[in-house]
Design a protein around this motif. Structure first.
Motif, PDB file in Angstrom:
ATOM      1  N   PHE A  91      44.301  59.477  35.381  1.00  0.00           N
ATOM      2  CA  PHE A  91      44.289  58.181  36.060  1.00  0.00           C
ATOM      3  C   PHE A  91      44.266  57.037  35.052  1.00  0.00           C
ATOM      4  O   PHE A  91      44.907  55.998  35.265  1.00  0.00           O
ATOM      5  CB  PHE A  91      43.081  58.096  36.993  1.00  0.00           C
ATOM      6  CG  PHE A  91      43.120  59.093  38.119  1.00  0.00           C
ATOM      7  CD1 PHE A  91      43.800  58.809  39.299  1.00  0.00           C
ATOM      8  CD2 PHE A  91      42.492  60.326  37.991  1.00  0.00           C
ATOM      9  CE1 PHE A  91      43.843  59.737  40.334  1.00  0.00           C
ATOM     10  CE2 PHE A  91      42.528  61.257  39.025  1.00  0.00           C
ATOM     11  CZ  PHE A  91      43.211  60.961  40.195  1.00  0.00           C
ATOM     12  N   MET A  92      43.531  57.223  33.964  1.00  0.00           N
ATOM     13  CA  MET A  92      43.498  56.208  32.923  1.00  0.00           C
ATOM     14  C   MET A  92      44.872  56.014  32.293  1.00  0.00           C
ATOM     15  O   MET A  92      45.279  54.884  31.989  1.00  0.00           O
ATOM     16  CB  MET A  92      42.471  56.590  31.855  1.00  0.00           C
ATOM     17  CG  MET A  92      41.028  56.576  32.329  1.00  0.00           C
ATOM     18  SD  MET A  92      39.859  57.038  31.015  1.00  0.00           S
ATOM     19  CE  MET A  92      40.028  55.635  29.896  1.00  0.00           C
ATOM     20  N   THR A 197      39.725  38.168  30.863  1.00  0.00           N
ATOM     21  CA  THR A 197      38.963  38.500  32.067  1.00  0.00           C
ATOM     22  C   THR A 197      38.798  40.010  32.128  1.00  0.00           C
ATOM     23  O   THR A 197      39.779  40.750  31.999  1.00  0.00           O
ATOM     24  CB  THR A 197      39.690  38.015  33.336  1.00  0.00           C
ATOM     25  OG1 THR A 197      39.757  36.593  33.326  1.00  0.00           O
ATOM     26  CG2 THR A 197      38.960  38.470  34.597  1.00  0.00           C
ATOM     27  N   GLY A 198      37.570  40.452  32.312  1.00  0.00           N
ATOM     28  CA  GLY A 198      37.317  41.875  32.480  1.00  0.00           C
ATOM     29  C   GLY A 198      37.324  42.234  33.960  1.00  0.00           C
ATOM     30  O   GLY A 198      36.825  41.474  34.789  1.00  0.00           O
ATOM     31  N   VAL A 199      37.913  43.367  34.276  1.00  0.00           N
ATOM     32  CA  VAL A 199      37.967  43.853  35.656  1.00  0.00           C
ATOM     33  C   VAL A 199      37.494  45.300  35.656  1.00  0.00           C
ATOM     34  O   VAL A 199      37.927  46.096  34.808  1.00  0.00           O
ATOM     35  CB  VAL A 199      39.391  43.792  36.240  1.00  0.00           C
ATOM     36  CG1 VAL A 199      39.352  43.937  37.764  1.00  0.00           C
ATOM     37  CG2 VAL A 199      40.107  42.527  35.837  1.00  0.00           C
ATOM     38  N   ALA A 200      36.623  45.662  36.598  1.00  0.00           N
ATOM     39  CA  ALA A 200      36.054  47.010  36.597  1.00  0.00           C
ATOM     40  C   ALA A 200      35.805  47.483  38.024  1.00  0.00           C
ATOM     41  O   ALA A 200      35.338  46.713  38.866  1.00  0.00           O
ATOM     42  CB  ALA A 200      34.746  47.031  35.804  1.00  0.00           C
ATOM     43  N   ALA A 201      36.092  48.757  38.270  1.00  0.00           N
ATOM     44  CA  ALA A 201      35.839  49.363  39.576  1.00  0.00           C
ATOM     45  C   ALA A 201      34.983  50.612  39.376  1.00  0.00           C
ATOM     46  O   ALA A 201      35.258  51.420  38.476  1.00  0.00           O
ATOM     47  CB  ALA A 201      37.152  49.728  40.266  1.00  0.00           C
ATOM     48  N   PRO A 202      33.963  50.796  40.218  1.00  0.00           N
ATOM     49  CA  PRO A 202      33.062  51.940  40.049  1.00  0.00           C
ATOM     50  C   PRO A 202      33.650  53.249  40.574  1.00  0.00           C
ATOM     51  O   PRO A 202      34.427  53.261  41.536  1.00  0.00           O
ATOM     52  CB  PRO A 202      31.843  51.536  40.883  1.00  0.00           C
ATOM     53  CG  PRO A 202      32.430  50.708  41.985  1.00  0.00           C
ATOM     54  CD  PRO A 202      33.563  49.939  41.346  1.00  0.00           C
ATOM     55  N   ARG A 233      40.667  50.269  41.661  1.00  0.00           N
ATOM     56  CA  ARG A 233      39.983  50.818  42.828  1.00  0.00           C
ATOM     57  C   ARG A 233      40.647  52.116  43.280  1.00  0.00           C
ATOM     58  O   ARG A 233      39.969  53.090  43.614  1.00  0.00           O
ATOM     59  CB  ARG A 233      39.983  49.804  43.977  1.00  0.00           C
ATOM     60  CG  ARG A 233      39.080  48.609  43.752  1.00  0.00           C
ATOM     61  CD  ARG A 233      39.075  47.691  44.972  1.00  0.00           C
ATOM     62  NE  ARG A 233      38.528  48.393  46.135  1.00  0.00           N
ATOM     63  CZ  ARG A 233      38.573  47.911  47.369  1.00  0.00           C
ATOM     64  NH1 ARG A 233      39.146  46.741  47.602  1.00  0.00           N
ATOM     65  NH2 ARG A 233      38.049  48.582  48.371  1.00  0.00           N
ATOM     66  N   THR A 234      41.982  52.119  43.288  1.00  0.00           N
ATOM     67  CA  THR A 234      42.711  53.321  43.697  1.00  0.00           C
ATOM     68  C   THR A 234      42.452  54.465  42.727  1.00  0.00           C
ATOM     69  O   THR A 234      42.199  55.611  43.137  1.00  0.00           O
ATOM     70  CB  THR A 234      44.221  53.020  43.770  1.00  0.00           C
ATOM     71  OG1 THR A 234      44.447  51.943  44.679  1.00  0.00           O
ATOM     72  CG2 THR A 234      44.997  54.244  44.223  1.00  0.00           C
ATOM     73  N   GLY A 238      40.501  58.119  43.186  1.00  0.00           N
ATOM     74  CA  GLY A 238      41.137  59.372  42.789  1.00  0.00           C
ATOM     75  C   GLY A 238      40.255  60.199  41.866  1.00  0.00           C
ATOM     76  O   GLY A 238      40.186  61.427  41.983  1.00  0.00           O
ATOM     77  N   ILE A 239      39.557  59.531  40.950  1.00  0.00           N
ATOM     78  CA  ILE A 239      38.655  60.235  40.034  1.00  0.00           C
ATOM     79  C   ILE A 239      37.481  60.825  40.821  1.00  0.00           C
ATOM     80  O   ILE A 239      37.079  61.969  40.580  1.00  0.00           O
ATOM     81  CB  ILE A 239      38.154  59.286  38.930  1.00  0.00           C
ATOM     82  CG1 ILE A 239      39.334  58.821  38.066  1.00  0.00           C
ATOM     83  CG2 ILE A 239      37.107  59.985  38.055  1.00  0.00           C
ATOM     84  CD1 ILE A 239      38.996  57.676  37.133  1.00  0.00           C
TER      85      ILE A 239
END
Length: 249
Positions: A91-92, A197-202, A233-234, A238-239
């Motif tokens: 996914f990464m 800008t940092g963007v992060a999804a748990p 997010r997607t 998946g992870i």
């Protein structure tokens, strides 16, 4: 383990020696290491010889001391991160190719964000994250996303330990946490580098709490921010699914 005259154990001293190294100081002289680890010089020389013989430290011809490759081997056997990294890497790679920016996998460890994997990308924006490096929770989208999706008692404990710092940088902390949970991701402008800008999804477990976080850094004001948030997010879902957790947890 046997205690030193100062009362600390051998294990305490070994941990202090290893902790003396960080991303800003990957190598140093024996004397500098002794000072940073708060260990007498004579003891430091003796411990250094033993740690070099076991591959935990390495000493160059110039006398500079660095962490040894044996540590890298041991760290990569860690069951705690091995399964997560294996599940996350495909996914990464997709995120890395889609957004054209460095991509990180991180988790919350000892009140800091610990980077456990990073995929680099030529031409990407400035990004301070490095594998095995640590970053502050309050200044990163990674940290805020991890905190927002932590268990309530973990959030409360973190605030108790760092209340002044958090309220100084995030005076509307509770509202921010609620917004991150509502959106499913965190974004922060210019906290580490002004132009990014940092963007992060748990990555969530079955109860909806964060196991880890997937993140990228994009140019500040970039029109790709919504696409980055959606892609993260997607990928995070998946992870979670690859790890055996329900996609809609």
């Amino acid at each position: 383990m046997a205690n030193s005259p100062s009362g600390d154990s051998m294990l305490d001293r070994l941990v202090r020696i290893l902790d003396a190294f960080d991303q800003h100081t990957p190598s140093m002289s024996v004397l500098a290491l002794a000072r940073r680890a708060q260990i007498p010089k004579a003891t430091m020389y003796r411990l250094l010889d033993e740690m070099v013989s076991h591959g935990l430290l390495s000493r160059g011809k110039d006398g500079q001391v660095t962490l040894g490759l044996r540590l890298w081997e041991l760290a990569n056997r860690s069951a705690a991160t091995q399964g997560l990294r294996k599940a996350a890497l495909p996914f990464m790679e997709d995120i890395n190719a889609l957004l054209g920016q460095n991509t990180q996998l991180s988790l919350l460890h000892e009140d800091e964000v610990l980077i456990i994997e990073r995929l680099s990308r030529p031409g990407s924006v400035v990004n301070q994250a490095s594998v095995a490096g640590r970053m502050p929770v309050h200044r990163t989208s990674m940290g805020m996303a991890l905190l927002a999706f932590s268990r309530p008692e973990a959030i409360h404990g973190f605030l108790e330990r760092h209340r002044e710092l958090m309220l100084a940088t995030h005076p509307n902390f509770r509202a921010e946490m609620a917004e991150i949970r509502r959106n499913g991701f965190a974004s922060m402008d210019g906290y580490i580098d002004e132009e990014t800008t940092g963007v992060a999804a748990p990555i969530l477990d079955l109860q909806g709490y964060a196991l880890a976080v997937l993140s990228v850094v994009v140019p500040r004001g970039s029109a790709t921010l919504p696409a980055a948030a959606l892609a993260l997010r997607t990928a995070a879902r998946g992870i979670s699914r690859a790890l055996g957790y329900a996609a809609d947890a």
